[in-house]
Scaffold this active site. Structure first.
Site, PDB file in Angstrom:
ATOM      1  N   GLU A 169      35.143  40.000  55.420  1.00 13.87           N
ATOM      2  CA  GLU A 169      34.326  40.554  54.343  1.00 13.87           C
ATOM      3  C   GLU A 169      35.184  41.310  53.337  1.00 13.87           C
ATOM      4  OE1 GLU A 169      30.447  42.013  55.343  1.00 13.87           O
ATOM      5  OE2 GLU A 169      30.738  43.798  54.115  1.00 13.87           O
TER       6      GLU A 169
ATOM      7  N   ASN B 141      53.978  27.297  36.825  1.00 14.82           N
ATOM      8  CA  ASN B 141      53.845  27.340  38.276  1.00 14.82           C
ATOM      9  C   ASN B 141      53.033  28.545  38.719  1.00 14.82           C
ATOM     10  OD1 ASN B 141      56.554  25.986  37.543  1.00 14.82           O
ATOM     11  ND2 ASN B 141      56.074  25.245  39.591  1.00 14.82           N
TER      12      ASN B 141
END
Lengths: 645, 645
Positions: free
Chosen positions: B64, B457
């Site tokens: 979570e 990238n």
């Protein structure tokens, strides 16, 4: 095409295109590039192919055949299509034989012979059509049917009068030009249309010049190219072409070549076509008229030297041969000219159909590898699954199992020959094993006959099967009755003469495959052995009742042949598809009864043996997924026999 | 999920499903089996995955997170999703942060964080949603938006009161059960719905027993599973589960685990959740409250031992972790439990999106290999080309080039760091070559800074690129500025740690690929050299103005990565597609300006150098089709330099 008159005559009618597939080719224009264009050929129409060959300077030839009279002759003609197709004709054409119910569904009709050439033999085909003595509706009906069957090219002819005198048809067409106009009116640009040209003028024409005018009318009405009547001297053709060009005919004009094959056929042809045979030819032939071989040799010489003159002139890019349904003379001429091109490379591992919808077909189940015509027959209505993959759903539109009624799939051999090969009398299951073994080895059976075909094989044993011969012999002897197999291939060049296919510069791959019938006893042992190979070997085992054992994940197809080519997506033309296997199973089991058991009397022991096998054996397929390693399927079979001992 | 009250309350309204894609998943049921099911995971909904893992005894975990407050923190959280996603959570969940405009398009909203997790990180994600203080229409709007973004799972909560006192919302929902009913009424079975359980009873509930009844109402209203509030003793959980079962709650109940990570976070949590910390824990913590490391170590120990008890009981199949957005403690617990499973094998060579529509995606152009989030962003509206093949037509629906506005694609490094890596001051083109070279080698630049990222990238250099390091260094030094490359691979096992992907037992292949920017001078020489390699190397060369040189046949895609697996069709997940290359080109050139040039002052020499490269260089891609032979692309480059000398 032997005789025809042409006169101009206006004709037009409302569009009556059956509308079956006018735009159907366009529907392939989806976003998905699922069929890499392996050869442009498959996607071009005939006139484009002709243009491309002309542009590239690549000389071509075409072959004319007539519909045979008997069913047996039709079977032989189809074999001839396959053999002569191997030489690479740009197209073949099938003449319209008015007396033979040419538009019917008879095995010997012009329509069905042309249909077979396109769909089953994969040949670009022109269907001749004559218009005299037929109503406009008849002709429209023929054209719609031709379109429906996948024919894309029509040779538009007038046809010969029924009696001696020419009678005008009231509600029809009287001249080839009417037919050309009708085709263009009713079918727009769907067909490529060819018309006939007469280098010495049509015998019924008022004059050579008048005849040229009729030709011009035909071309201007929408014909794409011209094929000429036969002639005996190349100058005749050169003059004709120049005269055509002088009056504005610019489309391709293809010379019709007739290699003299015998004294009588020449005489008959000359009589029908009302041509004059030059004296120098008569002088040679008359003295040798009873020596068929000598005449044929002379005919070949003559044709070769005339064809050379034609090709050397630069005016001729393709040659059209009147074969008279014979093979030897034409093939000989083509080979000597160097334009017979037996290309061992195949665009795909199986023969691509020339049907406009099927040309894009790119995947097939492996099961029909030895019965390609059956596959096309059973999937002919198949609009939804042209990709050979059936998904996990059942397969709608797959032709009912009635293909042993398909005429051209019947065995080419008569019952007596089959009995000699497969046994006049079977005494036990082992005598069946013996038949399979002899088929594999090529050795004569104990009565001295070679087994050259089996119910599951249209064709002789594939060359690549020879790679497996020794192992196949061993297992068939012991009751693993193989009907289909391929070796594993780990990246051979696509130009490999045995396993290669597709454009050059690529690499082809295969997973080892083995398919056979065998007894339930062997299957029980096999299943135990297969546990050891669970992650390596995919299997599918089924009997005639449909009992079904497989480890195919989610019933997904397993690609067993694929190729990697420069600048293309991967091509995987053959799959082992667990869903279609169940349809193949019905066919494979039925062949035991339809082609073999029924050779014998009912209740006879021989018939009961085949019936027993049909009822009790299993059909098995095995794939070795580890294609880079040594094929393990023979080990699987060995282990099975060992377990049984 | 810290605090919540539940009471039952009936609620129903008319269907208001936005209707965007209720049946859209079904539309994939075409005849074509074009996406072999590589892992069932991709096609299951969360509750099915949970069931399958329970059936197989395969323990799982989930994580979570809460939405961060700042944009920078959001970028870091997304990186954390990528890193923690590598451990194989069954799902993550994102809490609903009412004060943070949770349903908005802000980078830090709950909705957008969850969207990023699903679509860009490929994680199965549950979005929390609270219903108090919102109108029914607001909530419906949030749910429709969640569905539109590809979210499939909702944690239905009441939410905390705004002030101290609880006030009923007039036109809204006051209890979680109302929200569950609303979801089921309005969206049928589209969402998997999760609800909260309180092992010690909700602090506002009248009693533990009353609270269990509310839970039962929520489950019976349509919740699929329960996640519990944190607890400190495993017996608390066992008793809770038994009590739930006793009153008929049979769905999965997942324990919420809170590894204690610090004294203050524990105190705050306890205050918010009104939980009692057991005395034995207090006794340990109080003396070490100023020693963070010691507390965390203790927290990890405690969590590990409680999790072991839970798992050993047989009652627990998955563990839910309250991470507090931190990585170390949770990862440590998971690793020690042995359920952190960093699987180097990838289902495909690129990360599969978890969006229900995109899960079936099976082909992508290679160009975005280092910018996968950009590819998903630009193709997010892409209904027609989910297969990555664009055919020969232009590409509709391909996102406009504005992805440098996509927040998560922005460089993770601040401007100052980028300047240190890419140069405070560029003096010539060669100083740009130097930056590329340092990125490849990993060596510090002349100012002592390592170049760890480049505009093209997203991620650090791929492991397989290391295979090419030496050659890449050499060519970058000379002005072949590489931005993408892969080595050729001829049948490595699919389990290979560097180049493997897909299920085990398969073989993977690649064609060598090289993509770079370079000057027009080098391109001129290269084109001469490429003539020698015409049949072997496919090339595509383009500049920013769109001048375009390629030998791709018919602009067809070239498969450059493919895999062969047991019992499957061939999978070819990466292609060089000449059509999409033109869209990539726009992006690749724009990145020079947007990410690099704009670091410098306008009119500064540094900026002008980058601008010059942008305006004058070419983008080149090369594919060596002969994957079984040694990669010839280095030879091509060498020949080019030789020609130049």
């Amino acid at each position: 095409m032997v005789n025809e008159t042409q006169h101009s005559s206006a004709s037009s009618s409302s569009k009556s295109d059956g509308g079956s597939s006018s735009g159907s080719e366009g529907s392939k224009d989806s976003s998905r590039c699922s069929t890499p264009v392996l050869d442009a050929d498959r996607h071009e129409r005939l006139r484009e192919k002709m243009r491309r060959r002309q542009d590239s300077g690549d000389k071509w030839f075409s072959l004319e055949f007539f519909p045979p009279r008997t069913a047996n002759a039709a079977v032989n003609l189809i074999s001839r299509f396959d053999r002569m197709g191997a030489g690479g004709p740009l197209f073949i054409d099938v003449t319209w034989h008015p007396a033979g119910d040419p538009g019917s569904d008879k095995e010997t009709s012009s329509m069905i012979i042309a249909n077979t050439a396109v769909n089953y033999c994969g040949l670009e085909t022109i269907l001749h059509m004559t218009c005299c003595n037929q109503t406009k509706d008849d002709i429209t009906g023929h054209l719609q049917k031709a379109k429906r069957l996948g024919l894309k090219n029509i040779m538009a002819l007038r046809g010969d009068p029924v009696g001696e005198e020419w009678e005008e048809e009231v509600d029809g067409f009287n001249y080839a030009v009417d037919l050309v106009k009708h085709i263009r009116n009713e079918f727009d640009d769907y067909f490529d249309v060819c018309v006939a040209g007469y280098p010495t003028g049509h015998p019924e024409a008022e004059s050579y010049e008048e005849d040229l005018k009729y030709l011009k009318e035909k071309v201007f009405a929408g014909a794409d190219f011209v094929i000429t009547q036969l002639f005996f001297r190349s100058e005749t053709f050169f003059k004709f072409v120049k005269d055509c060009q002088a009056i504005g005919i610019t489309c391709p004009i293809i010379p019709g070549i007739f290699p003299i094959q015998g004294y009588h056929s020449l005489r008959q042809l000359v009589k029908l076509s009302k041509l004059q045979v030059p004296q120098e030819i008569k002088d040679v032939i008359e003295p040798i008229k009873d020596n068929d071989a000598a005449i044929r040799n002379y005919g070949v010489e003559l044709a070769v030297s005339m064809c050379r003159e034609l090709l050397d002139s630069g005016m001729v890019h393709g040659l059209h041969f009147y074969t008279l349904n014979r093979e030897v003379a034409t093939t000989e001429v083509l080979k000597r000219l160097g334009i017979w091109k037996e290309d061992p490379r195949r665009p795909l591992p199986w023969a691509v159909s020339a049907h406009p919808k099927r040309r894009v077909e790119d995947v097939r189940p492996i099961f029909w590898a030895s019965r390609p015509k059956s596959y096309i027959y059973r999937t002919q209505e198949w609009d939804d699954f042209p990709n050979g993959r059936w998904g996990n759903s059942s397969s709608p539109a797959f032709g009912e199992l009635k293909d042993y009624y398909l005429f051209y799939l019947k065995s080419k051999s008569p019952r007596e020959e089959l009995l000699k090969m497969w046994g006049e009398e079977l005494t036990c299951e082992e005598s069946v094993f013996e038949v399979f073994t002899c088929y594999i080895t090529g050795e004569p059976n104990k009565n001295g006959y070679k087994v050259t075909c089996m119910p599951w094989n249209d064709d002789p044993l594939a060359t690549e099967t020879n790679l497996l011969k020794e192992q196949l012999e061993k297992v068939n002897r012991r009751g693993i009755l193989t009907i289909n197999s391929q070796p594993n291939i780990n990246g051979k060049p696509s130009t490999d003469p045995i396993v290669g296919w597709g454009p050059s510069g690529g690499y082809v791959f295969q997973k080892a495959y083995l398919e056979f019938f065998t007894s339930s006893e062997i299957v029980t042992a096999l299943l135990k052995v297969l546990k050891k190979y669970e992650s390596r070997v995919n299997y599918h085992i089924v009997n005639v009742k449909g009992q079904n054992i497989t480890n195919a994940p989610d019933l997904q197809p397993n690609a067993v042949t694929w190729g990697i080519f420069p600048g293309r997506e991967i091509i995987q033309p053959t799959v082992v598809d667990p869903v279609s296997f169940l349809s193949w199973k019905d066919e494979a089991f039925a062949l035991w009864i339809e082609q073999w058991a029924k050779l014998y009397e009912e209740e006879s022991p021989s018939r009961m043996i085949i019936q027993y096998i049909h009822d009790n054996y299993y059909l098995v397929n095995l794939v070795d997924n580890d294609f880079p390693l040594e094929n393990c399927l023979w080990q699987v079979v060995d282990d099975t026999f060992e377990l049984l001992n």
